[in-house]
Design an enzyme around this catalytic site. Sequence first.
Site, PDB file in Angstrom:
ATOM      1  N   HIS A  13      86.732  74.822  31.651  1.00 23.40           N
ATOM      2  CA  HIS A  13      86.835  73.970  32.833  1.00 23.40           C
ATOM      3  C   HIS A  13      87.779  74.666  33.805  1.00 23.40           C
ATOM      4  O   HIS A  13      88.544  75.542  33.432  1.00 23.40           O
ATOM      5  CB  HIS A  13      87.327  72.555  32.503  1.00 23.40           C
ATOM      6  CG  HIS A  13      88.675  72.511  31.851  1.00 23.40           C
ATOM      7  ND1 HIS A  13      89.831  72.309  32.537  1.00 23.40           N
ATOM      8  CD2 HIS A  13      89.038  72.667  30.558  1.00 23.40           C
ATOM      9  CE1 HIS A  13      90.855  72.330  31.706  1.00 23.40           C
ATOM     10  NE2 HIS A  13      90.403  72.549  30.499  1.00 23.40           N
ATOM     11  N   HIS A 137      98.834  81.970  29.379  1.00 22.55           N
ATOM     12  CA  HIS A 137      99.710  80.888  29.855  1.00 22.55           C
ATOM     13  C   HIS A 137     101.163  81.357  29.935  1.00 22.55           C
ATOM     14  O   HIS A 137     101.865  81.097  30.911  1.00 22.55           O
ATOM     15  CB  HIS A 137      99.628  79.682  28.912  1.00 22.55           C
ATOM     16  CG  HIS A 137      98.444  78.792  29.148  1.00 22.55           C
ATOM     17  ND1 HIS A 137      98.020  78.430  30.410  1.00 22.55           N
ATOM     18  CD2 HIS A 137      97.600  78.151  28.282  1.00 22.55           C
ATOM     19  CE1 HIS A 137      96.968  77.628  30.311  1.00 22.55           C
ATOM     20  NE2 HIS A 137      96.688  77.451  29.036  1.00 22.55           N
ATOM     21  N   GLY A 187      98.266  68.390  23.190  1.00 19.83           N
ATOM     22  CA  GLY A 187      97.327  68.173  24.285  1.00 19.83           C
ATOM     23  C   GLY A 187      96.129  67.351  23.842  1.00 19.83           C
ATOM     24  O   GLY A 187      95.682  66.443  24.552  1.00 19.83           O
ATOM     25  N   GLY A 311      98.344  72.931  29.755  1.00 19.36           N
ATOM     26  CA  GLY A 311      98.000  71.642  30.374  1.00 19.36           C
ATOM     27  C   GLY A 311      99.073  70.585  30.211  1.00 19.36           C
ATOM     28  O   GLY A 311      99.298  69.768  31.121  1.00 19.36           O
ATOM     29  N   ASP A 339      94.254  75.642  32.763  1.00 20.35           N
ATOM     30  CA  ASP A 339      93.490  76.852  32.459  1.00 20.35           C
ATOM     31  C   ASP A 339      93.214  77.732  33.679  1.00 20.35           C
ATOM     32  O   ASP A 339      93.014  78.940  33.538  1.00 20.35           O
ATOM     33  CB  ASP A 339      92.182  76.495  31.754  1.00 20.35           C
ATOM     34  CG  ASP A 339      92.436  76.196  30.282  1.00 20.35           C
ATOM     35  OD1 ASP A 339      93.607  76.305  29.849  1.00 20.35           O
ATOM     36  OD2 ASP A 339      91.478  75.848  29.566  1.00 20.35           O
ATOM     37  N   ARG A 427      97.794  70.539  42.373  1.00 17.31           N
ATOM     38  CA  ARG A 427      98.538  69.708  43.321  1.00 17.31           C
ATOM     39  C   ARG A 427      98.373  70.207  44.758  1.00 17.31           C
ATOM     40  O   ARG A 427      98.350  71.408  45.012  1.00 17.31           O
ATOM     41  CB  ARG A 427     100.037  69.721  42.993  1.00 17.31           C
ATOM     42  CG  ARG A 427     100.399  69.239  41.602  1.00 17.31           C
ATOM     43  CD  ARG A 427     100.590  67.739  41.566  1.00 17.31           C
ATOM     44  NE  ARG A 427      99.333  67.042  41.702  1.00 17.31           N
ATOM     45  CZ  ARG A 427      98.507  66.771  40.708  1.00 17.31           C
ATOM     46  NH1 ARG A 427      98.798  67.142  39.512  1.00 17.31           N
ATOM     47  NH2 ARG A 427      97.389  66.113  40.914  1.00 17.31           N
ATOM     48  N   ARG A 458      97.073  53.856  40.831  1.00 13.82           N
ATOM     49  CA  ARG A 458      97.580  55.224  40.823  1.00 13.82           C
ATOM     50  C   ARG A 458      98.691  55.439  41.846  1.00 13.82           C
ATOM     51  O   ARG A 458      98.535  55.093  43.016  1.00 13.82           O
ATOM     52  CB  ARG A 458      96.426  56.201  41.021  1.00 13.82           C
ATOM     53  CG  ARG A 458      95.463  56.100  39.844  1.00 13.82           C
ATOM     54  CD  ARG A 458      94.310  57.014  39.986  1.00 13.82           C
ATOM     55  NE  ARG A 458      94.727  58.408  39.947  1.00 13.82           N
ATOM     56  CZ  ARG A 458      93.904  59.417  40.126  1.00 13.82           C
ATOM     57  NH1 ARG A 458      92.631  59.188  40.360  1.00 13.82           N
ATOM     58  NH2 ARG A 458      94.340  60.647  40.059  1.00 13.82           N
TER      59      ARG A 458
END
Lengths: 612, 42
Positions: A13, A137, A187, A311, A339, A427, A458
Amino acid sequence: MSELVLGISAYYHDSAAAIVRDGVPAAAAQEERFSRKRHDSSFPAQAVGYCLDELGASLEDVSAVAYYEDPRLKFRRVLATLVGAAPTSVSSFSDTVPRWLGKGGKLRTLEVVRRELESLDRGAVPAIVARRHHESHAASAFFPSPYQSAAVLCVDGVGEWATTTLWHGRGSELTSLAEIRFPHSLGLLYSAFTYFCGFKVDSGEYKLMGLAPYGEPRYADLIRERLIDIKPDGSFHLDMRYFEYLRGHVMTGRAFEKLFDGPRREAEGPLTEREFDLAASVQQVTEEVMLGLARTARERTGESTLCLAGGVALNCVANGKIVDSGIFDELWIQPAAGDAGGALGAALAVAMERGAGRDHVGTGQDAMSGALLGPAFSDAQIADYLRSRGIPHHRLDPADLAGEVAAALADGKIIGWFQNRMEFGPRALGARSILGDPRDPAMQSAINLKTKFRESFRPFAPAVLAQDAKDYFDLSQESPYMLLVAQVAAAQQLPVTDSGATGIDLLHVQRSTIPAVTHVDCSARVQTVSAVGNPGYHELLSAFKARTGCPVLVNTSFNVRGEPIVNSPHDAYTCFMRTNIDMLAMGNFLLHKSEQPAWTEEGDWRTEIPLD
Amino acid sequence: MSKLLLSVAYFLVATPVGWASRLIHDPLSRRRDRRAQTYWSA
């Protein structure tokens, strides 16, 4: 001649491409921003094309291509999982094995990547190498950080085998110290609750985190007793009898349902106290584990600074708890911690191996350029677009833009803010943002329901001038990438009488002088803005402060629910016209909604964008 | 690869291999070791 390394992440993804020039991130973007398919997992052809264009390079100018994980090792884990779960994984086995084996299968990912790159017709393709998922990562967390040396923690769902890794970064080297392996994954534990609460795995985790403050952690002890055994050093072991992800395509099943009071919530179904409490409970356990991991990272490395990626590092509430704990003097979190950032990390790992330096260390700045690594559009390009479509607009003197927009914001207007290079990572940081006045108690609901068409629970995040951050938030360090949650400062909090409100109704209680960005537990996901990272945005916040006395703005991503963040002027104008955004500031051009012709398009776009 | 062939391979090969390997060492470390001080591995 500069040395370029191209990094690629794909086929799971959030596909992405990144180019590192002499060890410095020079361009990076997710494919979804070009293809307009959220979390697009296909080969990032357009993102690669953009990165090459940004550098004015062809593939022949690139020394190496780095892929963000090792397909062969990953296949061994997939096979071991399927065989290990026998005889209960037959359907998963017959679905999964053909996807890996055979011509063009995932086992041959590096060959497929080569063919895809060749088909771009951008010159001869250099050597393609694979780095391990967690190494990518770790490299994305440490090498661009401002630290000469640091502890590095990577926590995610899973890559090949590792789900949690601890590293020691020194200079241009990363040393692996310890790991926790699949299926034991913090995760995936979080994703299991995301799934059980009716949200999408790999994208709804944010929603669960946002839901947590509405609930009580009444299931936390049950989670610790049955699901996860946590050692004092933060390492953990999951009881796989309660999870389904070894056997099939879902995260949880009957055992989970029995433990947590009935079937999972259906997608888009009503949210009940159970979901609030489940969210609060798994969030509490996640924070406990992250604090344990951080303590171990400190003990094992002796370092006073910590770098985070993976993540789970996007769980800004847990990150804020690590900062508050004082285990480390300072944290640096890779803004593309998921990712997509693996593309950048893989390229950095290869660049460092080939002798690149980290010249930014010692300047006090990181090497991420404020995460503004995506495409920019010049005023000439924007003007061409506006003129070609006959779109009414005003061209402003650059000195007037911030003042005009600040005045509109103070007047309660919602602004689309399209400036500079696009952000890399999930973001919006003031390049592709929707902005509003945080002092307005109605703003949260106005942007959620009428602008973004998303769930009312939210929360929104504040952007604050870095020099004023301490007056508004209990934050002991900068948070340039909006990855730390802090409490709103006591001086800004308002007395709250017990209104008896519960659940979503808690949202309507005004708790601070900046209610639109204050969550129900008086927390806020803060972005500190300095003149160095994003001068235009800093200027806007300064203009808003000069007008209102408030150095804070509501900042949310420039998109509607389910849609990727806008990339081009056309994406921005379309989103502007589909929503109740009042004004669009694009480069030095200002567009007023009241002056625009009526918006017409074929079909109903709301049914065409899949819900996230 | 047909689904039928894969299912046959699954029950005739994968399942016995899975069972046998678990007797020696479970690569997924599913059994909890209550005496373990840590779940980190080097």
